[in-house]
Design an enzyme around this catalytic site. Structure first.
Site, PDB file in Angstrom:
ATOM      1  N   THR A 162       0.829  -1.205   0.000  1.00 42.27           N
ATOM      2  CA  THR A 162       0.000   0.000   0.000  1.00 42.27           C
ATOM      3  C   THR A 162       0.863   1.253   0.000  1.00 42.27           C
ATOM      4  O   THR A 162       0.623   2.192  -0.763  1.00 42.27           O
ATOM      5  CB  THR A 162      -0.953   0.002   1.204  1.00 42.27           C
ATOM      6  OG1 THR A 162      -1.833  -1.127   1.113  1.00 42.27           O
ATOM      7  CG2 THR A 162      -1.788   1.279   1.242  1.00 42.27           C
ATOM      8  N   CYS A 171      -8.601  -6.056   3.421  1.00 44.48           N
ATOM      9  CA  CYS A 171      -8.541  -4.621   3.708  1.00 44.48           C
ATOM     10  C   CYS A 171      -9.930  -4.008   3.833  1.00 44.48           C
ATOM     11  O   CYS A 171     -10.085  -2.900   4.330  1.00 44.48           O
ATOM     12  CB  CYS A 171      -7.755  -3.891   2.629  1.00 44.48           C
ATOM     13  SG  CYS A 171      -6.047  -4.476   2.512  1.00 44.48           S
TER      14      CYS A 171
END
Length: 384
Positions: free
Chosen positions: A75, A327
């Protein structure tokens, strides 16, 4: 009291750290604990550990060690790559192309770029999750500076034809970035052959520690990114800050192990997945998503018609499976991936992802299939 065994089938979310990786990491907690930037023997030992890990990771994906920048995960790498590249190249244009089925690490960053004045085109997908390559080609304009498409989807396992995509994108003079996180360690990923300009991936998806990832920047293609994080000169200034030496060493060892074991493991997992799907297809009114396309060897995404997805997951309390991306799994929303593929909200909510891994056995597969069959039968019976 539930005495049944618990089976982990969510390896696309994360993997257990391999014991061989832990053993490699341990000395860097207490003995070779130096800061890799320190100019003394403790620092030199740490620096050597990082250097060797960089070679191990680059070997896994067939690139030069100097093309790997260590980050805290995929990320962060996505943010560094997208913001850094777009800032560097905004004078050439402010148009980016991506896809509706990307991971939220990409989609959320794209939304932030839209707020900065960039124009984003989100490609549609068909019922299998494939993009239309002609649509991609037609959407590239003189203002397009980047195409960002994942190599393998984290929810369905679908693999995009990246080499074909690369030829289209580069023929237009545009750069290509890919989230290769789910593919690395499961299938061979040759960055030299794929000719990607930027790529991101993570350690914890391949039996390494959490909190460490990598950003690949293609030197041959002369890709440049502006610095967007400040506070030091580490990692060529792209990702400054004290290096997570212990995590990086673990990442390197995990990369070395999957590189040596990938071929046999891929065959084994593919056979287990096919067995699982054959057993699941004995259930009425189910569909294996993306089944007719090229997929990762370990991933199954299955939809159950007329089944309450919340009840299904609660009752499958002996199986660690998921609705989709870890997520976003805490949010009770239908998968954006499955919706983009044309599934209704109701059907997307009654879909589960099963992802196999190094510790998965044939006995686990048979147990899981039986648990799912019985649970679906109970839920349907209760509806009558």
């Amino acid at each position: 009291m539930n005495t049944k065994k618990k089976i982990y089938l969510d390896y696309n979310a994360t993997t257990p750290v391999d014991k061989r990786v832990v053993e490699e990491m341990l000395p860097y907690f207490t003995e070779m604990f130096g800061n890799a930037s320190s100019d003394h023997f403790f620092g030199w030992d740490a620096e050597e550990g990082v250097k060797f890990a960089r070679e191990q990771v680059s070997n896994l994906v067939y690139c030069k060690p100097t093309e790997i920048t260590f980050t805290s995960g995929a990320t962060e790498a996505a943010n560094l790559a997208l913001f850094g590249f777009c800032k560097k190249n905004s004078s050439k244009g402010k148009h980016i192309i991506t896809c509706k089925t990307e991971h939220n690490a990409i989609l959320d960053t794209m939304q932030a770029l839209e707020n900065e004045g960039f124009q984003i085109t989100y490609l549609d997908v068909d019922a299998e999750g494939n993009i239309d390559l002609k649509e991609l080609e037609n959407d590239i304009t003189a203002k397009t500076i980047l195409v960002c498409l994942m190599l393998a989807n984290n929810e369905t396992g679908l693999i995009h034809p990246m080499k074909q995509i690369e030829k289209i994108v580069h023929s237009k003079g545009v750069k290509l970035m890919s989230d290769i996180t789910q593919a690395v360690g499961k299938i061979p990923v040759d960055l030299k052959e794929l000719n990607l300009d930027l790529a991101i991936f993570s350690s914890h998806k391949l039996y390494g520690p959490k909190g460490v990832g990598a950003l690949y920047i293609n030197k041959k293609n002369k890709v440049e990114v502006d610095q967007s994080v400040f506070g030091g000169g580490q990692e060529k200034g792209i990702r400054p800050g004290t290096l997570n030496v212990t995590g990086i060493v673990g990442f390197g060892k995990a990369a070395e192990i999957v590189f040596s074991e990938m071929k046999e493991e891929s065959i084994r997992l593919s056979e287990l997945r096919d067995k699982l799907e054959a057993l699941l297809e004995e259930i009425e009114d189910i569909a294996i998503n993306s089944k007719n396309s090229d997929r990762l060897p370990n991933t199954t995404n299955v939809s159950f018609e007329n089944i309450d997805g919340n009840q299904l997951l609660r009752k499958l309390n002996n199986l660690a499976v998921s609705r989709g991306s870890a997520c976003t799994s805490n949010l009770i929303n239908p998968s954006h991936v499955l919706k983009a593929m044309g599934l209704s909200d109701e059907l997307a909510l009654s879909s589960i992802r099963i992802s196999l891994g190094r510790n998965t056995t044939l006995a686990d597969i048979k147990f899981a299939a039986e648990e799912i069959k019985n649970t679906v039968h109970q839920l349907k019976k209760a509806m009558v």
